[in-house]
Write an enzyme that holds these catalytic residues in place. Sequence first.
Site, PDB file in Angstrom:
ATOM      1  N   ASP A  96       0.615  -1.479   0.139  1.00  0.00           N
ATOM      2  CA  ASP A  96       0.094   0.077  -0.037  1.00  0.00           C
ATOM      3  C   ASP A  96       0.855   1.231   0.041  1.00  0.00           C
ATOM      4  OD1 ASP A  96      -2.458  -1.024  -0.149  1.00  0.00           O
ATOM      5  OD2 ASP A  96      -2.397  -1.742   1.713  1.00  0.00           O
ATOM      6  N   ASP A 121      -7.170  -3.977  -5.583  1.00  0.00           N
ATOM      7  CA  ASP A 121      -6.871  -2.450  -5.098  1.00  0.00           C
ATOM      8  C   ASP A 121      -5.494  -2.095  -5.372  1.00  0.00           C
ATOM      9  OD1 ASP A 121      -8.158  -4.498  -3.449  1.00  0.00           O
ATOM     10  OD2 ASP A 121      -8.204  -3.203  -1.789  1.00  0.00           O
TER      11      ASP A 121
END
Length: 407
Positions: free
Chosen positions: A110, A175
């Site tokens: 991330d 994602d």
Amino acid sequence: MMRIFLLTTIAALFLNCSTEKSVFITKNFSFAQEQTLRMLSAVNNQPLYPRTTAKDGSLKLTDMYDWTSGFFAGNLWYLYEYTQDENWKQNAIRWTQSLEPLKTFKDHHDLGFMMYCSYGNAYRLTKNTAYKDILIESAKSLSTRFDPKTGCIKSWNYRKSWDGKREWFYPVIIDNMMNLELLFFAYKETGNPKFRDIAITHAETTLKNHFRNDFSTYHVVNYDTITGAFQDRGTSQGYTDASTWARGQAWAIYGYTMVYRETQNPKFLNAAMSAADFYLENKNLPEDKIPYWDFDVEDKNMSPDWINKNNLSLLKRDASAAAITSSALFELSEYAQNKKQHYQQAAKTILFNLSKFYTAESGTNNNFLIKHCVGSFPHNEEIDVPLVYADYYFLEALTRYKNSECK
Ligand code: GLY
């Protein structure tokens, strides 16, 4: 005479349109400033980052290693961009610079979210070269998670599936498309093709393995660490392994729109448009275009083990998925010549509905902007709460709307 009448009418229409738009933008940014000023007082001097509302109703903060740590700084940069006010800039700098240690972080994928939403906006708006260097170092750290055998960046380290039934040694989630923007940035700034190659290879592998024929998405794809071969598909935050998790679909729309921007390859534009069409034309999408947290929660043929464990109605909206989609559609409308009006209209409808029905009363919602989001229903975490990233993409969508031609 007729000509003057027509010209006056056109001018009046244009004026009304512009006035209506500017009132909308001003109203929403004023509200965002009020809420965020209060949020700043609530978190003042803590090296922790606003994320959501906890189960006891209090403000939930995270440390910098959480995937959401960069969004609050990003919100401050959007407020600075809109107001050009030095106070917002100083706050944005403070909340961005505290994240610098993350530039060498390699424990999950991330980093793109964490650094590009904070430092990416910081560099875009200030051109401070120190920020550029930090972004390039972050891109190097993210690249260490790429393995050419699998052709993608590993999202999470080894973990069991959320229900403990399967083991994932090389899990990649949809994602992850969002993290590629950091790599494209590093390529453009350094000229090192490695960053671009990794991003494109990841986008291609994901296109192959994360999509069904109707361009709905799987959440998790697991790969073999030795051979790199695709192994299995499942979900972590969606309803079932076979369902379409709404935020995952939103990440796909946004991710492939961005990859098309960076590559101009029509197959990525097609992926972005097809994923957007799945969302917008879905029979389960409510009229206001704010989806339930999963497109299949009403499917009677699907019934996961955890169903009704928490005795909550499954019919909860996820306004974060809508905010991401609205922002993505504003950009996609610029590239999709034959569907420009369609995507622009959908982006506006979502944005107006978020503003009208999903923003908080001033001083409530722990001073987040958007209400009614879902973090992870199966984990019984963050159900019908604010989420800092919903606010981020709401502000980004407002900014994109402001900068778009008025329609
Ligand atoms: N990237 C994690 C989520 O969307 O919840």
